[in-house]
Write an enzyme that holds these catalytic residues in place. Structure first.
Site, PDB file in Angstrom:
ATOM      1  N   SER A 158       0.857  -1.182   0.000  1.00 52.21           N
ATOM      2  CA  SER A 158       0.000   0.000   0.000  1.00 52.21           C
ATOM      3  C   SER A 158       0.896   1.236   0.000  1.00 52.21           C
ATOM      4  CB  SER A 158      -0.921  -0.042   1.218  1.00 52.21           C
ATOM      5  OG  SER A 158      -1.829   1.023   1.218  1.00 52.21           O
ATOM      6  N   ARG A 208      -5.269   3.242  -0.500  1.00 52.09           N
ATOM      7  CA  ARG A 208      -6.428   3.211   0.387  1.00 52.09           C
ATOM      8  C   ARG A 208      -7.612   2.500  -0.265  1.00 52.09           C
ATOM      9  NH1 ARG A 208      -8.180   8.940   2.406  1.00 52.09           N
ATOM     10  NH2 ARG A 208      -8.594   9.154   0.197  1.00 52.09           N
ATOM     11  N   VAL A 247      -7.495   4.439  10.767  1.00 52.97           N
ATOM     12  CA  VAL A 247      -6.268   4.623   9.998  1.00 52.97           C
ATOM     13  C   VAL A 247      -6.553   5.208   8.612  1.00 52.97           C
ATOM     14  CG1 VAL A 247      -5.111   2.763  11.211  1.00 52.97           C
ATOM     15  CG2 VAL A 247      -6.329   2.256   9.094  1.00 52.97           C
ATOM     16  N   GLU A 248      -5.491   5.748   7.998  1.00 54.77           N
ATOM     17  CA  GLU A 248      -5.541   6.314   6.645  1.00 54.77           C
ATOM     18  C   GLU A 248      -6.695   7.299   6.475  1.00 54.77           C
ATOM     19  OE1 GLU A 248      -4.936   3.737   3.363  1.00 54.77           O
ATOM     20  OE2 GLU A 248      -3.410   2.549   4.363  1.00 54.77           O
ATOM     21  N   GLY A 249      -6.812   8.195   7.426  1.00 53.35           N
ATOM     22  CA  GLY A 249      -7.894   9.166   7.446  1.00 53.35           C
ATOM     23  C   GLY A 249      -9.009   8.647   8.327  1.00 53.35           C
TER      24      GLY A 249
END
Length: 822
Positions: free
Chosen positions: A211, A379, A501-503
């Site tokens: 990723s 994402r 996670v990731e926003g």
């Protein structure tokens, strides 16, 4: 009354033209013809026809004279627009420019072109990818003991680490010329889904290197020297990567990172070179405790102007080998008992040369652009795929368990309360898997799906958490008692991790989905903004005029379409699909028009304040999201050959989406700050009120039935779930037992009937079976079937227990695991 008919004819034709989105000149001619023909047919007074024509002319003639329209109408509005339009910050502009627009743009248009969706190629694995899934992935799943990973080791065992490197699991995104597998996004999704079904910690460990991180960043922005050195080592596992972005003072607000690097001269490999002296404090970094290659985001400063005249160069990305002097790592966070490595990374006055900047010195200050361009890709695969793998395994397990587990003499899956939970599990799993597949397919088509990846990340993880809760409820105490026999508890325990996670999901929903979608996906807003910013006034005016009046026509069309489709209950309009699915396409046409209307009005009335009306923005994003999810489900249905057996799953998930859209639109209108505008919008969007309902009990019963018995729909729903009945795979063994469980049910009913009638002697089950055979109630084969099923079922209804010493934490004194390179 006759005198009004020419005018009414003009209005009707105008409405039809607006509904069909006829261009300006054809609308003018068609409306004029309608006025004249209607007047002639009913012998209306000449004055009435003339008055109707005069009204038409007053509106249409100025609009059909481009130069006049620009000077008298567009020019004043352009001046007003230039004053009112908020200035985008460089970071906002980069985020806006980073992604591409796919089918979500059609949904935002209010009139989706479904042929574009159905023309997208069916996502399929290559022969090589399928072989990897059937070979190394299957072997890896057989090696996994998740209780050992999560409780005994808090880590993957060494043999699994070795296997991952040997079979290049960390190199799925890396091209073959560098030693990687060069798999499609769909193949990555398939691998992660299969791994997630056996171990979330394993799926995360494999997903992160594939990723957002050093591998992907090097592929897109690295120098040739960097690619040649690092990518082969990443592909075969010699290097374990991590990417350090989040810190104590900057989480979702990544542009505010306080970590900094000062351009200076320093020593590197015995030479005095220009580089960056870094000071940073990062946390929540997955794989950091065992990483050998650290990606780092920091703000770069050049106070001595060694590189040029600019002091603050902006966010920059660097690569730090694990033996870099001053780098501190090795300690672990413990995220909700998950065993994947996650921990802090710190450094003070850590020097690296400019050659360690990703892309070299030329990419200094380009880090934010690099991150947002890659984030939409990574994402859109890892988190949705992990969610899909988890819910698929949960759906298969819950259906089998609900058939095996008996209470009051019947399978618990037949109780309506359990059936309700099973229906949610099945419906949400269908939606999540369709959305994850659509997200991966978009990446494989070469898109950078900024908005769809935000939709996929938010909704797959939120719905995944809901499924995990229902799985727990179906299993009851079986899922509460952790141990080797519990395959559900860890998924529920760790569900919040993906949410954050990731926003973080709250931020993703309230700021990103509609915030980006309103500009990126809108057919006219971005064009208006671009026109305003043109330096050449004549070019600016011409472009603004075209965009402005296109926007006005667009708004009128959506108002008409929303009203007409509401009045007709979305039963009109040409759409694709079979007789079963056409109603669904028409329903989405209605809500696409409603979204476009309400979104446009919100932007017009609230302007820049809409950015701060996060609840309204979030609800509008919910409408766009559910339109996209429903479209993904229809595409899945079409790609799989319109299977009749899948219709209950599609119907349940679709009605759930539509009900959510209705609720979101109602929430916008109830809370819209300008009430008269809200009243008008409600009349256009809900002319007969809110009539959408959640999926019915009857439909839920059909979905639950699919989960509780072997059938083709259940097999498709469980695609890529590891179901081999191996020693460490209770879900696979339980699924393999299901046909025997179903075959034994009529025999159980005979036995239970005899027991209630007092025909059997003894209290022990085996004795009762023997007596039933002796009295001719059961045959020997039936006795053997019941005995075999009961013995096998006991494993799946049993829970673990431990000696207290087995649960004591290992507190042996050991040195700190902090690694600091002196």
């Amino acid at each position: 009354m006759i005198a009004l008919i020419p005018f009414l004819a003009g209005v009707v034709v105008s409405l039809i033209a607006a509904y069909l989105r006829v261009r300006l000149l054809p609308w003018t001619l068609a409306t004029a013809a309608a006025i004249i023909v209607a007047g002639m047919l009913v012998h209306a007074p000449v004055l009435a026809v003339a008055m109707a024509a005069l009204v038409l002319g007053a509106i249409a003639i100025p609009l059909n004279l481009p130069e006049f329209r620009r000077r008298k109408l567009s020019a004043p509005l352009l001046a007003l627009f230039r004053k009112a339009l908020p200035q985008l910050s460089p970071t906002e502009q980069i985020a806006l420019d980073a992604g591409t627009v796919g089918f979500e743009g059609e949904l935002f248009s209010g009139k989706p072109d479904w042929s574009k969706l159905l023309a997208q190629p069916k996502p399929e694995l290559s022969v090589e990818e399928q072989a990897f899934l059937d070979g190394p992935v299957e072997e890896l799943c057989a090696m996994v003991d998740d209780w050992q990973i999560t409780h005994e080791l808090a880590d993957l065992p060494p043999e699994i680490w070795d296997y991952l490197g040997k079979h290049r699991f960390f190199g799925m995104i890396i091209p073959k010329k560098y030693g990687g597998l060069e798999f499609s996004a769909l193949a990555q999704a398939a691998v992660l889904q299969k791994l997630m079904g056996v171990s979330g910690s394993l799926a995360v460990t494999v997903g992160v290197p594939n990723s957002l991180g050093p591998g992907e960043l090097l592929l897109h922005y690295g120098t040739d020297e960097q690619r040649d050195h690092y990518l082969p080592r990443l592909a075969d596992g010699r290097e374990i990567p991590c990417f350090a972005l989040t810190g104590p003072y900057a989480g979702s607000d990544a542009t505010s990172i306080p970590d900094y690097g000062i351009v200076c001269k320093g020593e590197w490999n015995g030479a005095n070179v220009v580089g960056v002296r870094l000071t940073f404090d990062k946390r929540y970094i997955t794989l950091a405790p065992i990483a050998t290659l650290f990606g780092l985001a920091f703000r770069m400063h050049d106070p001595e102007h060694l590189l040029g005249d600019v002091d603050d160069l902006g966010i920059t990305l660097a690569l730090l080998p694990h033996d870099t002097k001053g780098l501190e790592f090795g300690r672990r966070h413990f995220p909700l008992n998950a065993a994947f490595h996650n921990g802090p990374v710190r450094g003070k006055d850590v020097f690296v040369p400019l050659s360690q900047l990703i892309g070299g010195a030329d990419m200094a200050g380009q880090g934010w652009r690099m991150l947002v361009e890659c984030l939409s890709v990574g994402r859109g695969i890892t988190l949705p795929s992990n969610a899909a793998g988890g819910v698929k395994a949960g759906a298969i397990a819950s259906g089998a368990y609900a058939r095996i587990r008996k209470q009051f003499g019947i399978a618990i899956g037949r109780f309506e309360g359990v059936e309700e939970a099973l229906a949610r599990i099945g419906g949400h799993t269908y939606a999540i898997s369709a959305l994850a597949r659509a997200s991966a397919a978009a990446v494989d088509r070469g898109e950078k799906p900024a908005v769809p990846s935000a939709i996929a990340k938010y909704h797959t993880t939120e719905l995944g958490r809901d499924v995990a809760k229902d799985v727990m409820d179906v299993h009851g105490g079986k899922a509460v008692q952790l141990g080797p026999k519990n395959y559900a508890g860890r998924a529920w325990q760790t569900a919040p991790i993906a949410i954050t996670v990731e926003g973080a999901n709250i931020m993703t929903r309230s700021l990103m989905i509609f915030g980006q979608g309103a500009i990126r996906c809108h057919p006219w807003v971005l064009k208006e903004m671009e026109a305003v910013r043109l330096s050449d006034y004549r070019a600016s005016l011409k472009a603004f005029d075209a965009a402005l009046f296109g926007h006005i026509g667009f708004a009128i069309s959506n108002a008409v379409r929303s009203l007409v489709l509401g009045l007709t209950f979305a039963r009109i309009g040409r759409v694709p699909g079979d007789a079963y699915a056409r109603r669904y396409y028409r329903k989405l046409n209605r809500y696409a028009a409603a979204l476009a209307l309400v979104a446009d009005t919100s932007m017009l009335i609230l302007g820049g304040k809409l950015k701060f009306k996060e609840k309204i923005s979030a609800r509008l994003g919910d409408v766009l999201s559910n339109l996209y999810i429903a479209s993904a489900m229809l595409k899945r249905y079409e790609d799989q050959g319109r299977p009749v057996a899948d219709r209950p799953l599609l119907a349940w998930a679709f009605h759930d989406c539509v009900h959510r859209m209705q609720g979101a639109l109602d929430g916008v209108l109830r809370n819209f700050p300008v009430r008269p505008v809200a009243w008008v919008l409600r009349a256009l969007v809900f002319p007969f009120g809110r009539r959408e309902v959640p999926p019915s009990d009857r439909l839920g019963h059909r979905v639950a039935a699919i989960l509780c018995a072997p059938n083709e729909a259940r097999t498709r729903l469980g695609e890529w779930v590891y179901l081999t009945p191996s020693a460490n795979n209770p879900i696979g063994r339980m699924d393999a037992l299901l046909p025997d469980v179903i075959a034994a049910e009529p025999v159980e009913r005979k036995l239970l009937k005899a027991m209630k009638a007092g025909e059997l002697a003894g209290y022990d089950f085996d004795a009762q079976l023997a007596d039933a055979v002796a009295k001719g109630i059961l045959s020997a084969a039936e006795r053997d079937l019941l005995a075999r099923v009961r013995a096998a079922s006991f494993e799946f209804i049993s829970v673990d227990d431990f000696d207290p010493a087995e649960l004591a934490a290992n507190r042996r004194s050991k040195p700190s695991s902090l690694r600091s390179v002196a």
